[in-house]
Design a protein around this motif. Structure first.
Motif: not given
Length: 318
Positions: A164-165, A216, A230-232, A258-259, A262, A269, A271
């Motif tokens: 969990d980034a 991250f 990924l949930s920035p 970011m992707f 990841a 992945v 998102m």
């Protein structure tokens, strides 16, 4: 028709006779009734006038912070006094009852305009909220509703390790831990790591989670997992004011970079993005010839987010 029938009809007609004339009331009583009616009308006008004044005061304060509880009570009392007077048989002698303030057990971090609605939904955010869940102000509007987090985690049930980034207060981290063998939770904010650790303890999964306080993007090279979530940060609730949320609107990180990073951790992945995210941009992340599954995440009968799945996490029936 026989004679008896005619007699019955005649009797029925005879019964429809006007009653005796109403007794004329003395002029004095009529005058009293008029005075009472006028009194009621005057009180009614006073009520409407008070309501109008209260509405004008409210309208004048729309451009400024919300009316405080004390000011609101003064406005309500102003109307309540007249309502009580207009229905009271002994007006002028009845003592006005003081309105008791309702005590609200709302935490300080959520006790301000715009966040009260999240407080009313606290059990949808964490079903065990009353058992010691802790959130800071940002977490109230950032945490994923529990049912959505549970659904996403269940799709990763075959994964041993999940990253969990951007773990935040741990809503998704906890659900991953309940469904997978091990979770690596990363966040750059030490306060969020403390919140997530506490909340994981409430759900009894703290031993299945490795918390890392770091950026991250800086530690990704040291991580390996079967899936990465990924949930920035979306930049707060203001994202709803935009007709379309572009990936470039993420202020804390470059979405494409970011992707890309990841994908070095795992090809699988997930998102979790705002509901108004540009879908073509999400699709472009998959690359030419690859698939992406975009799922509408529904909460309280309303689409609140888009969840994009890449790699082997795509539903086989998709």
């Amino acid at each position: 028709m026989d004679v008896d029938g005619m007699n019955v009809a005649a009797e029925a007609v005879v019964e429809i006779v006007p009653g005796p004339a109403k007794e004329q009331r003395p002029p004095q009583k009529r005058r009293e009734r008029v005075r009472n009616s006028i009194g009621v009308l005057v009180e009614t006008l006073r009520i409407f006038e008070a309501v109008r004044e209260a509405a004008e005061e409210e309208e004048q304060k729309e451009q400024s912070p919300k009316t405080s509880e004390d000011e609101a009570e003064v406005i309500e009392d102003k109307v309540q006094i007249i309502l009580s007077d207009s229905t009271s048989p002994d007006r002028g002698t009845r003592k006005r009852k003081q309105r008791k303030k309702k005590k609200k057990n709302v935490p300080e971090e959520v006790d301000h305009p715009g966040l009260h609605k999240y407080w009313t939904r606290r059990y949808q955010l964490f079903s065990k909220f009353d058992e010691g869940i802790q959130l800071d102000q940002e977490s109230w509007f950032s945490v994923t509703p529990e049912e959505i987090a549970k659904h996403v985690a269940e799709r990763c049930r075959q994964c041993d390790v999940v990253v969990d980034a951007f773990c935040g207060a741990g809503g998704n981290t906890i659900q991953f831990a309940l469904n997978c063998r091990r979770v690596i939770a990363v966040d750059i904010d030490p306060a969020k790591i403390l919140l997530a650790t506490n909340n994981a303890r409430v759900y009894g999964v703290q031993d299945k989670i490795e918390f890392i306080c770091a950026d991250f993007m800086q530690v990704a090279a040291t991580l390996k997992a079967d899936a990465i979530f990924l949930s920035p940060p979306w930049g707060g609730p203001d994202y709803t004011q935009k007709q379309v949320f572009n990936l470039e609107d993420l202020s804390c990180v470059d979405a494409k970079e970011m992707f890309k990073v990841a994908k070095t951790v795992s090809e699988n992945v997930i998102m979790y993005m705002p509901r108004n995210t540009n879908r073509k941009q999400l699709m472009s992340l998959a690359g030419v010839g690859n698939l992406v599954e975009i799922e509408q995440s529904v909460f309280r009968s309303k689409v609140v987010a888009l969840t994009a799945y890449f790699g082997k996490l795509i539903d086989s029936n998709f």
